[in-house]
Scaffold this active site. Sequence first.
Site, PDB file in Angstrom:
ATOM      1  N   THR A 216       6.770   1.043   2.016  1.00  0.00           N
ATOM      2  CA  THR A 216       8.205   1.141   1.773  1.00  0.00           C
ATOM      3  C   THR A 216       8.530   2.326   0.873  1.00  0.00           C
ATOM      4  O   THR A 216       9.513   3.042   1.097  1.00  0.00           O
ATOM      5  CB  THR A 216       8.733  -0.171   1.159  1.00  0.00           C
ATOM      6  OG1 THR A 216       8.529  -1.241   2.087  1.00  0.00           O
ATOM      7  CG2 THR A 216      10.206  -0.071   0.836  1.00  0.00           C
TER       8      THR A 216
ATOM      9  N   ARG B 121       9.935 -11.029  -3.612  1.00  0.00           N
ATOM     10  CA  ARG B 121      10.572 -10.171  -2.613  1.00  0.00           C
ATOM     11  C   ARG B 121      12.047  -9.928  -2.917  1.00  0.00           C
ATOM     12  O   ARG B 121      12.678 -10.632  -3.707  1.00  0.00           O
ATOM     13  CB  ARG B 121      10.480 -10.842  -1.233  1.00  0.00           C
ATOM     14  CG  ARG B 121       9.059 -11.080  -0.744  1.00  0.00           C
ATOM     15  CD  ARG B 121       8.511  -9.888  -0.042  1.00  0.00           C
ATOM     16  NE  ARG B 121       7.110 -10.053   0.353  1.00  0.00           N
ATOM     17  CZ  ARG B 121       6.550  -9.350   1.328  1.00  0.00           C
ATOM     18  NH1 ARG B 121       7.241  -8.465   2.004  1.00  0.00           N
ATOM     19  NH2 ARG B 121       5.278  -9.534   1.625  1.00  0.00           N
TER      20      ARG B 121
ATOM     21  N   CYS C 220       0.813  -1.218   0.000  1.00  0.00           N
ATOM     22  CA  CYS C 220       0.000   0.000   0.000  1.00  0.00           C
ATOM     23  C   CYS C 220       0.846   1.268   0.000  1.00  0.00           C
ATOM     24  O   CYS C 220       0.326   2.358   0.269  1.00  0.00           O
ATOM     25  CB  CYS C 220      -0.947   0.007   1.199  1.00  0.00           C
ATOM     26  SG  CYS C 220      -2.264  -1.222   1.100  1.00  0.00           S
TER      27      CYS C 220
END
Length: 622
Positions: free
Chosen positions: A276, A387, A273
């Site tokens: 980061t 990731r 969202c």
Amino acid sequence: MNETYAAVLKDKLDTDNLGRLESLQNGRLLRFVADAVALCRPASVKVCTDDPADVAYVRRRAIKNGEEIPLATEGHTVHFDGFYDQGRDKEVTRYLLPRGVHLGPNLNCIDRDAGLSEIRGYLEGSMEGREMFVRFFCLGPTNSPFSISCVQITDSAYVAHSEDLLYRSGYEQFKRVRGDDFFRFLHSAGRLVGRVSADVDKKRIYIDIAEDTVYSVNTQYGGNSMGLKKLALRLAIRKADREGWLAEHMFVMGVHGPGGRVTYFTGAFPSACGKTSTAMLPGETVVGDDIAYLRAIDGEARGVNVEAGIFGIIQDVKEADDPVIYQVLTRPGEVIFSNILVRDGRPYWLGMGRAVPNEGVNFSGSWHVGKIDKQGTEIPPAHKNARYTISLRALANLDPKFDDPRGVPVGGILYGGRDSDTSVPVQQSFDWVHGIITMGASLESETTSATLGAEGVRAFNLMSNLDFLAIPLGKYISNNLHFARGLKAPPPIFAVNYFLRGKDGRYLTGMRDKAVWIKWMERRVHGDVKAIRGPTGLVPCFEDLERLFKEVLDKPYSRDAYVEQFTIRVPENLAELDRIERIYHHDVSETPSVVLEMLAVQRERLEALRKAKGDYVSPEEL
């Protein structure tokens, strides 16, 4: 330590490794390791200290074991999780509940005795033929009021290597521990097919709240296997509840204001969202991107980054939007990619800003365009929840106070989620209680791929911490409300929404606009700009945003854009209140009365505005 445990350790550990354990002078630790050895039956045990040689050993083992594959760029490796092991699995993440203890109806619990019997059954013999790693880390800076010592036992060198990047080494810190005051984690990938967990139907992540211990088996995905990640957050929330501080799913960043001023913000966002990307805004400095501990010290709110690295979602990370992260991901240095596409030793991910090959290797094995899974669904080149794992020390914008044992002073707190139709891009609460209740405890977000399940569903997620709570929701909200009592001046609270859409479905704000919103918040903390009082909070004045867009992004900002972005959408706000009030009336046990009172007052303001101005009210009419 009794003779049985001593015999187990002496049988599996050589003199050097046994000496490393015994020098910590902690009987509880020795019993925990001995029990894990007896249960999992590894072929050998490696006890690691803070020595860089031990860190290098783990990295070599990850590659030798095939858990990580070297890529073309020096220091880069890739890890693949199993096809059905690509995210945090909430359904099998459960609290082991001792008799007589109640956590409320919202938390996924199982009887402690039954749960221990089940998961220990899966762990029995799970490390046969493999090496066990015993690792020591510290949550928060070492030698600090925030420090929590941890021991991680795993048979996955990938997990151990990842935690080397993500956490501060804690062997020497552990020497300060006396008694039981440390967190314990036991993980096994379980039976393997190739290098991935085979028995994903027997995946279990159980949290023993009575012993500050987490058990994880038959999974490799980092959110399930790295004990110090969100699993430790659950234990820390309970510890914070006992001791009067807060453990939050928040970034910590330094926002740079006029005259060299730095104001530190914490911020809570559900996964994917913008959390980061906010913490990493160009021109600002990052302390941490994911988890923070907050304490009242000498009447001031202070916070630390629990971690020392980033386990970040890589989808949509591109040079134009995330230049600092992108630089780390594309230059030599230690990076672990997971569940991306690899072709000719090069990593590719979704939304990276350049073409992705039509074939390569990914989490499904050999991949090509059009490849489908067992259900007939086309497999993407990289997973949406792929990731990257890096050390914060690799970042050019790391804040100089990142490792300060006293933490940083918290100047402001913000909450944000995916909200396509309701909230304005940025607003400030009227006060601490209003912010905690209407912005933090009322947070909703449209779901993403970071957890297993359907995407695009609007989900309640108070403080972005719902998945990680280990105490009743009502108690958690009370703790946040009461935290301000120990502060001389509570930090102002803000709400942001980067995902508001217009009637035609287009996003009303650009990806870089968050840089303006954070600068406006920094000015508000210091009283440098005024605000307009709306029914849900204080919103910016056009003239201030016009100036900031020019200063920060060097682009014009029109009054028409301002009106469209900051128009109060009364029906949608009332519908959100309906959903939130329903939850607190029916689904949350022991809801503090002030929550319902505050929500009722917000409803009155919205209804009064609708009666006076209509359903959609321009900020210029407030």
